[in-house]
Design a protein around this motif. Structure first.
Motif, mmCIF file in Angstrom:
data_model
loop_
_atom_site.group_PDB
_atom_site.id
_atom_site.type_symbol
_atom_site.label_atom_id
_atom_site.label_comp_id
_atom_site.label_asym_id
_atom_site.label_seq_id
_atom_site.Cartn_x
_atom_site.Cartn_y
_atom_site.Cartn_z
ATOM 1 N N TRP A 61 1.015 -1.270 -0.114
ATOM 2 C CA TRP A 61 -0.068 -0.065 0.036
ATOM 3 C C TRP A 61 0.999 1.100 -0.030
ATOM 4 N N ARG A 62 1.886 1.236 0.725
ATOM 5 C CA ARG A 62 3.068 2.330 0.915
ATOM 6 C C ARG A 62 3.420 2.596 -0.637
ATOM 7 N N HIS A 63 3.779 1.525 -1.594
ATOM 8 C CA HIS A 63 4.285 1.827 -2.868
ATOM 9 C C HIS A 63 3.057 2.326 -3.717
ATOM 10 N N CYS A 64 1.932 1.687 -3.540
ATOM 11 C CA CYS A 64 0.736 2.509 -4.412
ATOM 12 C C CYS A 64 0.250 3.975 -3.864
ATOM 13 N N ILE A 65 0.524 4.206 -2.682
ATOM 14 C CA ILE A 65 0.134 5.535 -2.294
ATOM 15 C C ILE A 65 1.261 6.399 -2.782
ATOM 16 N N GLU A 66 2.522 6.209 -2.594
ATOM 17 C CA GLU A 66 3.473 7.039 -3.180
ATOM 18 C C GLU A 66 3.244 7.408 -4.726
ATOM 19 N N LEU A 67 2.966 6.115 -5.351
ATOM 20 C CA LEU A 67 2.858 6.444 -6.822
ATOM 21 C C LEU A 67 1.675 7.375 -7.234
ATOM 22 N N PHE A 68 0.866 6.938 -6.376
ATOM 23 C CA PHE A 68 -0.562 7.851 -6.703
ATOM 24 C C PHE A 68 -0.514 9.343 -6.298
ATOM 25 N N LEU A 69 0.395 9.685 -5.326
ATOM 26 C CA LEU A 69 0.840 11.039 -4.820
ATOM 27 C C LEU A 69 1.413 11.734 -6.053
ATOM 28 N N ALA A 70 2.489 10.973 -6.499
ATOM 29 C CA ALA A 70 3.371 11.423 -7.682
ATOM 30 C C ALA A 70 2.614 11.762 -8.698
ATOM 31 N N GLU A 71 1.944 10.771 -9.241
ATOM 32 C CA GLU A 71 1.542 10.993 -10.462
ATOM 33 C C GLU A 71 -0.129 11.988 -10.715
ATOM 34 N N THR A 72 -0.563 11.786 -9.337
ATOM 35 C CA THR A 72 -2.090 12.201 -9.591
ATOM 36 C C THR A 72 -1.906 13.767 -8.729
ATOM 37 N N LEU A 73 -1.285 13.950 -7.733
ATOM 38 C CA LEU A 73 -1.263 15.099 -6.876
ATOM 39 C C LEU A 73 -0.015 15.779 -6.812
ATOM 40 N N LYS A 74 1.159 15.340 -7.869
ATOM 41 C CA LYS A 74 2.546 15.986 -7.694
ATOM 42 C C LYS A 74 3.123 16.097 -6.270
ATOM 43 N N LEU A 75 2.748 15.193 -5.307
ATOM 44 C CA LEU A 75 3.450 15.093 -3.899
ATOM 45 C C LEU A 75 4.376 14.085 -3.680
ATOM 46 N N GLU A 76 5.053 14.004 -2.840
ATOM 47 C CA GLU A 76 5.884 12.872 -2.331
ATOM 48 C C GLU A 76 5.880 12.887 -0.620
ATOM 49 N N THR A 77 6.229 11.615 -0.506
ATOM 50 C CA THR A 77 6.237 11.388 1.089
ATOM 51 C C THR A 77 7.678 11.770 1.529
ATOM 52 N N ASN A 78 7.822 12.041 2.942
ATOM 53 C CA ASN A 78 9.206 12.486 3.430
ATOM 54 C C ASN A 78 9.802 11.266 4.108
ATOM 55 N N SER A 79 11.113 11.301 4.469
ATOM 56 C CA SER A 79 12.075 10.226 4.976
ATOM 57 C C SER A 79 11.283 9.546 6.205
ATOM 58 N N LYS A 80 10.396 10.339 6.992
ATOM 59 C CA LYS A 80 9.819 9.591 8.098
ATOM 60 C C LYS A 80 8.577 8.486 7.785
ATOM 61 N N THR A 81 8.596 8.485 6.669
ATOM 62 C CA THR A 81 7.307 7.530 6.132
ATOM 63 C C THR A 81 7.901 6.146 6.239
ATOM 64 N N GLN A 82 7.258 5.389 6.960
ATOM 65 C CA GLN A 82 7.748 3.924 7.228
ATOM 66 C C GLN A 82 6.717 2.950 7.662
ATOM 67 N N VAL A 83 6.967 1.623 7.701
ATOM 68 C CA VAL A 83 6.120 0.725 8.161
ATOM 69 C C VAL A 83 6.624 -0.056 9.429
ATOM 70 N N PHE A 84 6.092 -0.293 10.465
ATOM 71 C CA PHE A 84 6.767 -0.653 12.020
ATOM 72 C C PHE A 84 5.885 -1.285 12.749
ATOM 73 N N PRO A 85 6.367 -2.176 13.669
ATOM 74 C CA PRO A 85 5.332 -2.989 14.576
ATOM 75 C C PRO A 85 4.950 -1.895 15.755
ATOM 76 N N ILE A 86 3.715 -1.924 16.117
ATOM 77 C CA ILE A 86 3.410 -1.346 17.330
ATOM 78 C C ILE A 86 3.216 -2.199 18.249
ATOM 79 N N ALA A 87 4.177 -2.041 19.283
ATOM 80 C CA ALA A 87 4.781 -3.161 20.397
ATOM 81 C C ALA A 87 5.502 -2.427 21.474
ATOM 82 N N LYS A 88 5.215 -2.822 22.938
ATOM 83 C CA LYS A 88 6.240 -2.319 24.001
ATOM 84 C C LYS A 88 7.578 -3.211 23.761
ATOM 85 N N LYS A 89 7.396 -4.395 23.245
ATOM 86 C CA LYS A 89 8.536 -5.249 23.139
ATOM 87 C C LYS A 89 8.530 -5.791 21.516
ATOM 88 N N ASN A 90 9.956 -5.446 21.129
ATOM 89 C CA ASN A 90 10.081 -5.569 19.855
ATOM 90 C C ASN A 90 9.243 -4.833 18.993
#
Length: 422
Positions: free
Chosen positions: A312-341
């Motif tokens: 989904w991240r790849h699709c969103i970034e492609l949509f932003l670039a092609e349709t809205l002429k925007l890009e995400t910043n370096s903070k954009t990422q996928v990560f686990p939400i948990a106190k441990k690991n």
């Protein structure tokens, strides 16, 4: 010929031939000076029924059942937008009072209200006859929560912006998705944070929780004028209303030609939501994402499937670039939400887990520094109790939505004391 609206010129005793704002009340239009009078017909102008003029029809978004609720709200938004409603006397007057809230003693506010009716009629005439011109912007920086350039419009321009928002925002807002929380009535940061944590808890019932958190790189300064105007053309069908919006966009200060809208404009908030509503539609209807929440240019998707989030991240970034002429910043990422690991979801001022919510570390650091400064200034009689109470009370309201009782008690345990007054 248009009738029933304030006009300048003419002379007082010529009845319908005279304007409400009449120069030289007893002489011809060509023999004018700076003497200005107002006809008693002002009250009629305030109460004129302007609904019979051109109507703006809002385009209904073509969406699937994923946002059927949003479509129903849009269909119920029966109050059509019109250019005449924008320059209606009552609307401009209401806008002026809205702009004055919290700025009663500001110089610009006092100057405008010193000749309120004349200024309102002047704006009304400028809009009616296509003579309205944007004044020079005032530029300054703010440094909390981060350094940002604010381009503030003149007070009379702010009145125009508020008058526009009063008319067009309610119907357009009805087309937005439920989980867009920025600059909307009944929404806000706390509602957005509550919704995000609700999603975390819901997804956690099915297994490990992952988040895609994305920010738009320099969002306001990256909005493309041509794309924004195209989106407005879909929303607003009244030609004159649309022309006014496009003029405000073109007259905005920006770093590059045709790109960027100022942070200080009230209209910019609505424009920004309209712009990224296209992303909302794409995420909800094409990607068919369920646990999605956006606050202006910050968006979050919660899922049990880590690989799906990367796709989904790849699709969103492609949509932003092609349709809205925007890009995400370096903070954009996928990560686990948990106190441990894993780690917390840092969103809207809070660090969120499934079980609890903490304040953002930078927020705690700022309030500690501010309280320390208050102690020093209070001791030297450089600040009063009212200013301290307002600042701390505001922060405590924010902290009350997190698990921060102990922290608040620790920060406020030291009392404020005065030194010897010189």
């Amino acid at each position: 010929m248009m009738t029933g609206f304030p006009r300048r010129g003419g002379y007082w005793y010529h009845g319908s031939n005279a304007g409400l704002g009449a120069l030289n009340l007893n002489s011809s239009r060509t023999n004018s000076n700076s003497n200005i009078g107002f006809r008693p017909a002002l009250d009629a102008a305030r109460s004129s029924d302007l609904t019979g003029c051109c109507q703006c029809v809002l385009e209904k978004d073509a969406v699937t059942s994923a946002i059927a609720e949003t479509q129903n709200k849009a269909a119920d938004a029966s109050a059509a937008c019109s250019f005449e409603k924008i320059y209606n006397f009552d609307n401009l007057l209401s806008a002026a009072y809205s702009c004055r809230k919290g700025k009663t003693t500001a110089r610009a506010s006092m100057f405008f209200f010193a000749n309120l009716e004349e200024n309102i009629i002047s704006l009304q005439n400028e809009l009616m006859w296509g003579m309205y011109c944007v004044s020079r912007y005032h530029h300054f920086y703010v440094f909390e929560p981060k350094r940002r350039l604010i381009s503030a419009p003149d007070f009379r321009d702010r009145v125009i912006h508020r008058a526009i928002i009063n008319v067009i925002e309610p119907a357009i807002d009805a087309t937005f998705i439920k989980d867009s929380y920025a600059c909307r009535k009944g929404k806000g940061t706390h509602s957005g944070a509550n919704r995000a944590q609700q999603m975390i808890r819901k997804v956690a019932q099915s297994g490990p929780v992952y988040a895609l958190k994305a920010d738009i790189y320099h969002y306001f300064s990256s909005i493309d004028h041509a794309v924004l105007k195209r989106l407005l053309n879909r929303k607003v069908k009244c030609n004159r209303a649309r022309a006014l919006l496009c003029y405000i966009i073109d007259a905005s200060p920006c770093d590059a030609a045709g790109v960027g809208i100022p942070l200080g404009n009230l209209t910019s908030q609505l424009f920004a939501n309209i712009y990224l509503h296209e992303l909302d539609r794409y995420v909800k209807t094409t990607l068919k994402t369920k646990n999605y929440v956006r606050y202006m240019d910050d968006l979050v998707i919660i899922s049990n499937n880590k690989q799906q989030l990367h796709d989904w991240r790849h699709c969103i970034e492609l949509f932003l670039a092609e349709t809205l002429k925007l890009e995400t910043n370096s903070k954009t990422q996928v990560f686990p939400i948990a106190k441990k690991n894993g780690r917390a979801l840092d969103f809207l001022g809070y660090r969120m887990y499934q079980s609890h919510r903490l304040l953002r570390k930078s927020s705690v650091k700022r309030i500690k520094a501010k309280i320390k400064t208050f102690h020093s200034k209070y001791k030297k009689w450089e600040v009063g109790e009212k200013e301290i109470n307002q600042s701390i009370t505001s922060w405590l309201a924010h902290a009350s939505h997190a698990d921060a009782r102990g922290l608040c008690a620790q920060l406020l345990k030291q009392s404020f004391t005065r030194g010897e007054k010189l």
